[in-house]
Scaffold this active site. Structure first.
Site, PDB file in Angstrom:
ATOM      1  N   SER A 105       0.794  -1.228   0.000  1.00  5.03           N
ATOM      2  CA  SER A 105       0.000   0.000   0.000  1.00  5.03           C
ATOM      3  C   SER A 105       0.830   1.284   0.000  1.00  5.03           C
ATOM      4  O   SER A 105       1.641   1.489  -0.892  1.00  5.03           O
ATOM      5  CB  SER A 105      -0.950  -0.050   1.193  1.00  5.03           C
ATOM      6  N   HIS A 106       0.664   2.089   1.046  1.00  9.58           N
ATOM      7  CA  HIS A 106       1.314   3.400   1.085  1.00  9.58           C
ATOM      8  C   HIS A 106       2.786   3.321   1.503  1.00  9.58           C
ATOM      9  O   HIS A 106       3.472   4.330   1.537  1.00  9.58           O
ATOM     10  CB  HIS A 106       0.561   4.289   2.070  1.00  9.58           C
TER      11      HIS A 106
ATOM     12  N   ASP B 246      -2.878   6.269  -3.249  1.00  9.80           N
ATOM     13  CA  ASP B 246      -1.688   5.639  -2.668  1.00  9.80           C
ATOM     14  C   ASP B 246      -1.161   4.496  -3.528  1.00  9.80           C
ATOM     15  O   ASP B 246      -1.627   4.287  -4.649  1.00  9.80           O
ATOM     16  CB  ASP B 246      -2.000   5.156  -1.248  1.00  9.80           C
TER      17      ASP B 246
ATOM     18  N   ASP C 267      -1.497   1.250  -3.723  1.00 11.98           N
ATOM     19  CA  ASP C 267      -2.383   0.245  -4.318  1.00 11.98           C
ATOM     20  C   ASP C 267      -3.739   0.820  -4.726  1.00 11.98           C
ATOM     21  O   ASP C 267      -4.658   0.072  -5.049  1.00 11.98           O
ATOM     22  CB  ASP C 267      -2.559  -0.951  -3.374  1.00 11.98           C
TER      23      ASP C 267
ATOM     24  N   ASP D  94      -6.180   2.435  -3.107  1.00 10.73           N
ATOM     25  CA  ASP D  94      -7.416   2.388  -2.310  1.00 10.73           C
ATOM     26  C   ASP D  94      -7.615   3.629  -1.428  1.00 10.73           C
ATOM     27  O   ASP D  94      -8.669   3.791  -0.826  1.00 10.73           O
ATOM     28  CB  ASP D  94      -7.508   1.091  -1.494  1.00 10.73           C
ATOM     29  N   ARG D  95      -6.606   4.513  -1.359  1.00  8.81           N
ATOM     30  CA  ARG D  95      -6.783   5.715  -0.541  1.00  8.81           C
ATOM     31  C   ARG D  95      -7.027   6.939  -1.418  1.00  8.81           C
ATOM     32  O   ARG D  95      -6.685   6.942  -2.599  1.00  8.81           O
ATOM     33  CB  ARG D  95      -5.536   5.981   0.293  1.00  8.81           C
TER      34      ARG D  95
HETATM   35  C1  VG1 Z   1      -3.483   1.890   8.325  1.00 10.20           C
HETATM   36  C2  VG1 Z   1      -4.696   2.772   8.510  1.00 10.20           C
HETATM   37  C3  VG1 Z   1      -5.968   1.960   8.354  1.00 10.20           C
HETATM   38  C4  VG1 Z   1      -5.954   1.255   6.989  1.00 10.20           C
HETATM   39  C5  VG1 Z   1      -4.693   0.426   6.857  1.00 10.20           C
HETATM   40  C6  VG1 Z   1      -4.556  -0.205   5.507  1.00 10.20           C
HETATM   41  O1  VG1 Z   1      -3.461   0.894   9.318  1.00 10.20           O
HETATM   42  O2  VG1 Z   1      -4.670   3.392   9.769  1.00 10.20           O
HETATM   43  O3  VG1 Z   1      -7.080   2.804   8.493  1.00 10.20           O
HETATM   44  O4  VG1 Z   1      -7.079   0.428   6.855  1.00 10.20           O
HETATM   45  O5  VG1 Z   1      -3.548   1.254   7.052  1.00 10.20           O
HETATM   46  O6  VG1 Z   1      -4.590   0.754   4.497  1.00 10.20           O
HETATM   47  P1  VG1 Z   1      -2.539   0.995  10.643  1.00 10.20           P
HETATM   48  O7  VG1 Z   1      -2.722  -0.311  11.345  1.00 10.20           O
HETATM   49  O8  VG1 Z   1      -1.165   1.255  10.158  1.00 10.20           O
HETATM   50  O9  VG1 Z   1      -3.071   2.161  11.406  1.00 10.20           O
HETATM   51  V1  VG1 Z   1      -3.632   0.584   3.154  1.00 10.20           V
HETATM   52  O10 VG1 Z   1      -4.095   1.788   2.052  1.00 10.20           O
HETATM   53  O11 VG1 Z   1      -2.134   0.632   3.839  1.00 10.20           O
HETATM   54  O12 VG1 Z   1      -3.991  -0.920   2.570  1.00 10.20           O
HETATM   55 CO    CO Z   2      -3.619   1.325   0.232  1.00  9.12          CO
END
Ligand code: VG1
Ligand code: CO
Length: 542
Positions: free
Chosen positions: A112-113, A276, A278, A280-281
């Site tokens: 992801s990010h 981001d 992947d 989704d954000r």
């Molecule tokens: C973070 C965000 C959460 C999101 C997750 C996955 O998790 O806070 O809201 O669902 O990333 O998003 P954490 O446990 O680091 O707070 V992504 O776009 O990284 O798949």
């Molecule tokens: Co993401």
């Protein structure tokens, strides 16, 4: 042609908030990826002859793991795999493909990010047949399996040419390489008023979309520029790169600062957005005004009926616990249900499947609806555009009118990244130990009404998820929430979420950090953030 290879378990393959994420060199250890993929298959039942979707966000090591996943799917008895061309499928697009073709499930390769590259992050997650992230019951089963695994199955096949669209045979299984964008673009066209959006761009509306060299580039280019006629140059950094150009593909005010600066500048376009790694954000910035993700969820929900896909209204709204209460006020006004879940999209799946919620959102720039079972960056951007087109107003007008109607939830998240794990754990342990004593006490002149560790009781399947974040609620409705990130790959990240409700319209233009200053100070008094971490300011403020 099928080999059974002996392997040894790795102790550290516990999926986090969204799949397994580790540094690339960790994933490159012998059989590391194979162990995890086999553990996914071992935790599933009944996929013989069925179809598996495979795709990723294009980051470093994506192509290698895709070949492994194809060969292992063949050896384990899948009948077919559908793979995004070039190994590309955004998370929401993968969710859609799983649903549209009624496949058994999918493997999405993404961190992801998090940054990408030979020394940066990689990730693997499994999505079930509803298109959504594996629920906790399944991720627990996968983790249990990783600790006991002794062999995996793999077919001896030549690497598949994943760049050419078409169908081939491999290890007795069908491999279909699909256009990663087409199905998704068609879905967006069914939800939004593309004619109105074309008119909007034709009228001279200017937009900037920053794909951050991540997966959304090809989707945004096709939808915004090719289908909606936004001028060439609307999309920036639209070529997915294995290392995201050396940046973090995280659409926040630190890593997308260039976009923020442009949107606050004298010649700002009408609307700015980013997504981001992947896809989704979403980051939403109007001309001269940043839209806090928690507000964005509320505003999208309040105006959703303006888009054709939601013209009949919403069934309910769901938000993660740390997300602000702005959406609750909208749900109340609409007379629909509001659900508060733990952080992570996997908790929304049941509510969406049961038809209890239509729109879901997280404070971390994730918003989505029942059109897929993941959060969806471009979807949020298109819904915003559809709302602006239908109302004939600017983002600033929509935002200020929303606050005037519902009041404003001042909101900020402070992240302390890469804190030593022991220090972060000590902070949480100490805080947990004193929760019972907090109610009734006063900090910075504010009285604590209650304090607890959030536990979620899923109203659909009755499952219970404990320890999902520590909440301290003050009299009058303000709150601070503390939790540890479940997506990081080095040290611990402490997240502090701060919220205060302001009904008074004459006080809606304050600087967010100033409006929250007393709560920010209280958070430190309560948890001893500075003394535990040795930091005097957060790494990222959103
Ligand atoms: C973070 C965000 C959460 C999101 C997750 C996955 O998790 O806070 O809201 O669902 O990333 O998003 P954490 O446990 O680091 O707070 V992504 O776009 O990284 O798949
Ligand atoms: Co993401």
């Amino acid at each position: 042609m099928i080999r059974t290879v002996a392997t040894k378990p790795y102790p550290d393959q516990k999926p986090g908030t969204s799949g397994l994420r580790k540094k690339v060199p960790v994933f490159q250890q012998e059989h590391y990826a194979e162990n995890f993929i086999q553990s996914i298959f071992d935790a599933l039942d009944g996929f013989k002859g069925k179809t598996l979707v495979i795709g990723g966000d294009g980051r470093f090591y994506n192509r290698e793991v895709i070949q492994k996943a194809i060969a292992m799917a063949a050896a384990n008895g899948f009948g077919k795999v559908m793979v995004g061309q070039g190994g590309i499928l955004s998370t929401p697009a993968a969710s859609h493909v799983i649903r549209k073709y009624k496949t058994f499930g999918g493997i999405i390769l993404s961190a992801s990010h998090n940054p990408g590259g030979p020394h940066e992050d990689f990730g693997i997650k499994y999505n079930a047949g509803n298109g959504g992230p594996a629920p906790e019951k399944l991720t627990d089963a996968i983790f249990a399996r990783t600790k006991a695994i002794s062999s995996f199955k793999i077919a001896d096949v030549e690497p598949i040419d994943i760049d050419r669209i078409g169908t081939v045979e491999a290890g007795g299984m069908t491999v279909e390489i699909i256009d990663p964008v087409a199905d998704y673009a068609e879905l967006m066209e069914s939800l939004f008023d593309f004619d109105a959006l074309r008119k909007l761009f034709k009228s001279g509306f200017r937009m900037r979309f920053d794909a951050m060299h991540a997966v959304t580039g090809p989707y945004a280019k096709e939808i915004l520029e090719n289908r909606l006629g936004a001028p060439n140059g609307t999309c920036r950094n639209f070529k997915p790169l294995p290392d995201f150009g050396g940046h973090h593909p995280d659409p926040n005010l630190v890593h997308a600062k260039h976009l923020y600066d442009e949107m606050m500048g004298p010649d700002a376009p009408d609307f700015g957005a980013a997504s981001d790694g992947d896809g989704d954000r979403n980051l939403i910035i109007g001309k001269g005004i940043f839209v806090t993700p928690s507000d964005s969820v509320a505003m999208l929900a309040a105006n959703a009926r303006l888009a054709p896909g939601y013209k009949d209204g919403l069934k309910g709204i769901a938000r993660s616990m740390p997300t602000s209460g702005a959406a609750d006020r909208v749900a109340e006004k609409l007379g629909i249900g509001i659900y508060e879940t733990p952080t992570g999209w996997k908790f929304f799946g049941n509510l969406l499947d049961a038809g209890m919620a239509t729109i879901c959102g997280e404070e971390s720039a994730g918003t989505g609806s029942n059109h897929v079972r993941e959060k969806d960056g471009l979807w949020a951007v298109l819904l915003w555009l559809n709302i602006l087109a239908a109302r004939g107003e600017s983002a600033r007008q929509v935002v200020t009118e929303h606050w005037a109607t519902y009041g404003r939830n001042y909101y900020s998240r402070h992240d302390y990244e890469e804190v030593e794990t022991e220090r972060a754990n000590a902070l949480v342990d100490e805080l947990r130990a004193k929760l019972g004593a907090l109610p009734g006490t006063s900090v910075r002149g504010m009285t604590i009404a209650s304090a607890d560790d959030f536990a979620y009781h899923d109203p659909v399947d009755g499952s219970v998820s404990k320890n999902q974040g520590i909440r301290v609620l003050f009299e009058g409705g303000s709150r601070v929430v503390f939790r540890l990130s479940g997506t990081g790959t080095s040290g611990a990240t402490i997240r502090v979420y701060i919220e205060r409700y302001e009904p008074d319209k004459s006080r809606h233009d304050l600087d967010t950090q100033e409006a929250l200053a007393d709560l920010i100070a209280a958070a430190d008094d309560i948890a001893g953030i500075k003394s535990h971490t040795g930091r005097n300011k957060p790494s990222v403020i959103t």
